[in-house]
Write a protein that holds these residues in place. Sequence first.
Motif, PDB file in Angstrom:
ATOM      1  N   VAL A   1      57.980  21.186  -8.903  1.00 29.06           N
ATOM      2  CA  VAL A   1      57.697  20.204  -9.950  1.00 29.06           C
ATOM      3  C   VAL A   1      57.546  20.907 -11.290  1.00 29.06           C
ATOM      4  O   VAL A   1      58.052  20.445 -12.306  1.00 29.06           O
ATOM      5  N   HIS A   2      56.850  22.051 -11.304  1.00 31.58           N
ATOM      6  CA  HIS A   2      56.652  22.815 -12.529  1.00 31.58           C
ATOM      7  C   HIS A   2      57.995  23.277 -13.104  1.00 31.58           C
ATOM      8  O   HIS A   2      58.229  23.201 -14.299  1.00 31.58           O
TER       9      HIS A   2
ATOM     10  N   LYS B   1      60.912  21.853 -12.661  1.00 38.53           N
ATOM     11  CA  LYS B   1      61.620  20.680 -13.176  1.00 38.53           C
ATOM     12  C   LYS B   1      61.095  20.297 -14.552  1.00 38.53           C
ATOM     13  O   LYS B   1      61.869  19.991 -15.445  1.00 38.53           O
ATOM     14  N   SER B   2      59.757  20.301 -14.740  1.00 36.30           N
ATOM     15  CA  SER B   2      59.216  19.925 -16.041  1.00 36.30           C
ATOM     16  C   SER B   2      59.535  20.994 -17.085  1.00 36.30           C
ATOM     17  O   SER B   2      59.793  20.668 -18.237  1.00 36.30           O
ATOM     18  N   ASN B   3      59.547  22.276 -16.697  1.00 34.98           N
ATOM     19  CA  ASN B   3      59.950  23.340 -17.627  1.00 34.98           C
ATOM     20  C   ASN B   3      61.381  23.139 -18.093  1.00 34.98           C
ATOM     21  O   ASN B   3      61.696  23.332 -19.266  1.00 34.98           O
TER      22      ASN B   3
ATOM     23  N   LYS C   1      62.994  20.301 -18.222  1.00 36.79           N
ATOM     24  CA  LYS C   1      62.998  19.138 -19.105  1.00 36.79           C
ATOM     25  C   LYS C   1      62.494  19.512 -20.498  1.00 36.79           C
ATOM     26  O   LYS C   1      63.065  19.113 -21.500  1.00 36.79           O
ATOM     27  N   ILE C   2      61.413  20.286 -20.538  1.00 30.67           N
ATOM     28  CA  ILE C   2      60.829  20.688 -21.823  1.00 30.67           C
ATOM     29  C   ILE C   2      61.845  21.490 -22.631  1.00 30.67           C
ATOM     30  O   ILE C   2      62.036  21.243 -23.823  1.00 30.67           O
TER      31      ILE C   2
ATOM     32  N   GLU D   1      65.754  12.849 -21.960  1.00 29.62           N
ATOM     33  CA  GLU D   1      65.344  13.348 -20.642  1.00 29.62           C
ATOM     34  C   GLU D   1      64.631  12.277 -19.818  1.00 29.62           C
ATOM     35  O   GLU D   1      63.901  12.582 -18.870  1.00 29.62           O
TER      36      GLU D   1
ATOM     37  N   VAL E   1      62.105  10.394 -20.494  1.00 27.96           N
ATOM     38  CA  VAL E   1      60.647  10.400 -20.592  1.00 27.96           C
ATOM     39  C   VAL E   1      60.282   9.363 -21.652  1.00 27.96           C
ATOM     40  O   VAL E   1      60.501   9.589 -22.842  1.00 27.96           O
TER      41      VAL E   1
ATOM     42  N   GLY F   1      56.716  22.111 -26.056  1.00 31.03           N
ATOM     43  CA  GLY F   1      56.846  20.783 -25.469  1.00 31.03           C
ATOM     44  C   GLY F   1      55.659  19.888 -25.745  1.00 31.03           C
ATOM     45  O   GLY F   1      55.739  18.672 -25.603  1.00 31.03           O
TER      46      GLY F   1
ATOM     47  N   ARG G   1      49.673  16.882 -24.317  1.00 26.97           N
ATOM     48  CA  ARG G   1      50.721  17.335 -23.399  1.00 26.97           C
ATOM     49  C   ARG G   1      51.269  16.110 -22.665  1.00 26.97           C
ATOM     50  O   ARG G   1      50.542  15.407 -21.981  1.00 26.97           O
TER      51      ARG G   1
ATOM     52  N   LEU H   1      54.347  16.323 -20.678  1.00 28.00           N
ATOM     53  CA  LEU H   1      54.881  16.787 -19.383  1.00 28.00           C
ATOM     54  C   LEU H   1      54.064  17.944 -18.846  1.00 28.00           C
ATOM     55  O   LEU H   1      53.571  18.760 -19.521  1.00 28.00           O
TER      56      LEU H   1
END
Length: 166
Positions: A35-36, A38-40, A42-43, A81, A83, A107, A164, A166
Amino acid sequence: MKKIIFLLIATSLFFSSCGSSKRSKSFDSAKKTSVHKKSNKKIKSIISYAKTFNGTKYKYGGTTRRGMDCSGLIYTSFKKENVPLPRTSRSMASKGKPVSLKRISPGDLLFFRTNKNKKVINHVGLVVASGKNIQFIHASVSKGVTISSLNERYWNSCFVGARRIL
């Protein structure tokens, strides 16, 4: 003899059942890491897309290369993305989780009050670099989409908080 065999079997069952909890723990850890990552990703994509607007002139309510305002830049970059964010900086300021400047990372969103006569958030920027020199991309009336530093006297004096998403 039967008691010894029974104790050996019972002991081996006990130890094998303990091992299964370790596996689920590492599975949970792997899931969090995934998950981390994936969010990295995206950021990085959000920041990269926001930077493509660098130099775009300021236009109140704008969300395109023909003209962009501060919340339009953030809204458009996160939307790419998938979001969802509200359209205004004031509404964006209630999303995500608060984060201290010590823990700020690329981000995150920075919020400002640039009108001294009104005590409301009216400007937002996207952190592109953290550390001692926090840099953020935003759309200013005078420069359009540009990267500024929170160390600049003006931006530092107007700073309200960070969140924050994401």
